[in-house]
Design an enzyme around this catalytic site. Structure first.
Site, PDB file in Angstrom:
ATOM      1  N   LYS A 165     -37.953  39.237 -10.756  1.00  0.00           N
ATOM      2  CA  LYS A 165     -36.643  39.324 -10.240  1.00  0.00           C
ATOM      3  C   LYS A 165     -35.623  38.103 -11.023  1.00  0.00           C
ATOM      4  O   LYS A 165     -36.136  37.072 -10.896  1.00  0.00           O
ATOM      5  CB  LYS A 165     -36.681  38.992  -8.907  1.00  0.00           C
ATOM      6  CG  LYS A 165     -35.176  39.484  -7.880  1.00  0.00           C
ATOM      7  CD  LYS A 165     -35.334  39.577  -6.610  1.00  0.00           C
ATOM      8  CE  LYS A 165     -33.998  40.136  -5.636  1.00  0.00           C
ATOM      9  NZ  LYS A 165     -33.111  39.231  -5.820  1.00  0.00           N
ATOM     10  N   THR A 198       1.028  -1.367   0.070  1.00  0.00           N
ATOM     11  CA  THR A 198       0.043   0.065  -0.063  1.00  0.00           C
ATOM     12  C   THR A 198       1.016   1.241   0.013  1.00  0.00           C
ATOM     13  O   THR A 198       0.496   2.271  -0.567  1.00  0.00           O
ATOM     14  CB  THR A 198      -0.911   0.126   1.283  1.00  0.00           C
ATOM     15  OG1 THR A 198      -1.841  -1.224   1.277  1.00  0.00           O
ATOM     16  CG2 THR A 198      -1.816   1.488   1.278  1.00  0.00           C
ATOM     17  N   ASN A 199       2.203   1.103   0.632  1.00  0.00           N
ATOM     18  CA  ASN A 199       2.953   2.286   0.724  1.00  0.00           C
ATOM     19  C   ASN A 199       3.404   3.055  -0.643  1.00  0.00           C
ATOM     20  O   ASN A 199       3.503   4.190  -0.505  1.00  0.00           O
ATOM     21  CB  ASN A 199       4.221   2.087   1.608  1.00  0.00           C
ATOM     22  CG  ASN A 199       4.051   1.690   2.966  1.00  0.00           C
ATOM     23  OD1 ASN A 199       4.908   1.052   3.384  1.00  0.00           O
ATOM     24  ND2 ASN A 199       2.831   1.736   3.380  1.00  0.00           N
ATOM     25  N   SER A 244     -36.764  34.870  -7.403  1.00  0.00           N
ATOM     26  CA  SER A 244     -37.471  35.142  -6.243  1.00  0.00           C
ATOM     27  C   SER A 244     -38.852  34.187  -6.028  1.00  0.00           C
ATOM     28  O   SER A 244     -39.471  33.968  -7.175  1.00  0.00           O
ATOM     29  CB  SER A 244     -37.909  36.535  -6.046  1.00  0.00           C
ATOM     30  OG  SER A 244     -38.610  36.864  -4.826  1.00  0.00           O
TER      31      SER A 244
END
Length: 445
Positions: free
Chosen positions: A327, A144-145, A321
């Site tokens: 708006k 895994t390293n 809105s």
């Protein structure tokens, strides 16, 4: 029909579904790291990169005679399926986990071992009843390293390349706006106060230049990830790998990925340090900031349409809105700005993970994986949205621009410069201040 199977490890046994390709390690890790967050299957770039690492390792192991050819070929075939986007449903782990990525590595080992065993069982002229082992076969000559940092570098590098392309799309959009409005003079502002005229085209040129600089920085930072520690195995010792393994494995990996990979300058540092990834995080955050600055300016310049500057018209995307009719909000610039906040947070997380590393291996790769791959993907997507759903359709309101420019400091400054009095104009108000200073009667400079 779903049937059960039993697997054993040093902690005991677990009953698994025969439909699942993963094994006992993944099953335990699924319980241990159940955060309810993003699973590995949501990071296809990482799964592709890790599968490519496994394939390259199998190829090198066959070449060196430490892995039977039929098993190596089956592992490579299974890895090709994962790299193509298949079998991802068998990667249930949360991407953030303890153990420095060991569980992610084992999830891949188990899936490839099970799938390779299936392929061998149906292939003609193979040894009957061959079982591919996740440790002895798929993980041969690896740790895994070294495989997880290698896979992470590749995943981040390929993801960053797509992000760079998206940033350049934004820059091109801004360049087109610069050409379109080269001759339009607008009122420049400093500290939100009227300043002197400036070409709108010049403004967009500057914005495009900033975005391109961010793209180049990200490309350069990601380029440093081409140096990978494959072959370092446990804490950089090369333990468990046969002599001469690293070079052919890396050569094969470069072919699989299409990247100009090379050995890490120092194998120990390559698995112990995340600093190269921190540089990518910095560049990622800068890309977000640059886009946010452009978005913020457009949001301000489009304010109104009656009570604000109203100098820029942004393409209307949706109603703004639930109660005020008509708006329309600057939703895309606001999206860009919020993503930039997320990217800053992600970069800070990466910095903390880098600083917390200790001794021979840092276990904080999983959280770096999550923040970088998620962040780069978001930056890529928001850049494309910004270009296609805002910048390409924006327009300067030339009437408002001219109204604001008229009556500004322009005529006064031009006159003062003509008569050599620019200092007086820039250092004293053009009209008396409404606050009377007893030492300076009203009307006097």
């Amino acid at each position: 029909m779903d049937q059960n199977r039993v697997e054993h490890d040093l902690l005991g046994e677990i009953r698994l579904s025969s439909n699942d390709l993963f094994g006992i390690h993944t099953a335990r890790a699924s319980e241990n790291f159940r955060l309810g967050g993003e699973s590995l299957r949501q990071f296809p770039a990482l799964l592709t990169a890790l599968a490519q690492v496994k394939s390259a390792a199998a190829w090198a192991n066959v070449k060196l005679g430490v892995l039977p050819e039929e098993i190596g070929n089956a592992i490579m075939a299974a890895a090709a399926e994962v790299a193509a986007g298949d079998l991802h449903e068998h990667f249930p782990l949360d991407v953030v986990q303890g153990g420095g990525g060991t569980s992610t590595n084992m999830n891949m080992n188990e899936v490839l071992a099970t799938r390779a065993t299936e392929l061998l069982a149906t292939a003609p002229a193979t040894t009957p009843d061959v079982r591919v082992d996740p440790h002895d076969h798929v993980n041969r000559s690896q740790s895994t390293n070294d495989v997880m940092p290698t896979a992470l570098n590749i995943a981040v590098l390929t993801t960053a390349q797509a992000t760079v392309r998206s940033l350049r799309v934004v820059a091109e959009s801004l360049r087109r706006q610069a050409a379109r409005y080269r001759s339009l003079d607008r009122l420049g502002r400093t500290c939100l106060q009227d300043a002197v005229p400036v070409s709108a085209g010049l403004v967009h040129d500057g914005q495009a230049s900033a975005v391109l600089s961010a793209a180049r920085l990200l490309e350069s930072a990601a380029g440093e990830l081409r140096g990978v520690p494959l072959g370092a195995t446990a804490i950089g010792t090369g333990l468990g790998a046969p002599p001469g393994y690293a070079a052919p494995a890396l050569e094969r990996l470069a072919e699989e990925t299409g990247l100009a990979l090379e050995p890490a300058a120092n194998l120990s540092d390559g698995i112990a340090s995340l600093e190269a990834l921190a540089s990518v995080a910095d560049a990622m955050a800068r890309g977000g900031r640059v886009l946010a600055r452009v978005a913020s300016d457009l949001r301000l310049l489009s304010s109104g349409p009656v009570g604000g500057m109203a100098e820029v018209r942004l393409p209307p995307m949706q109603a703004g809105s639930s109660i005020m009719p008509g708006k329309v909000n600057p939703v895309i610039p606001e999206l860009v700005m919020q993503v930039s906040f997320q990217l800053e947070g992600g970069a800070h997380t990466v910095h903390l993970a880098c600083a917390a590393g200790e001794l021979e291996v840092t276990p904080w790769g999983p959280v770096v994986t999550a923040e970088l791959l998620r962040g780069l993907r978001r930056l890529e997507r928001v850049a494309l949205l910004f270009a296609t759903r805002c910048l390409d359709g924006m327009a300067w309101n030339e009437d408002a621009v001219r109204d604001n420019l008229r009556g500004s400091l322009r005529e006064a400054v031009e006159s003062a410069v003509e008569h050599g009095h620019a200092y007086a104009v820039t250092h004293f108000p053009l009209e008396p201040s409404p606050v009377t200073d007893p030492n300076h009667p009203a009307g006097t400079p």
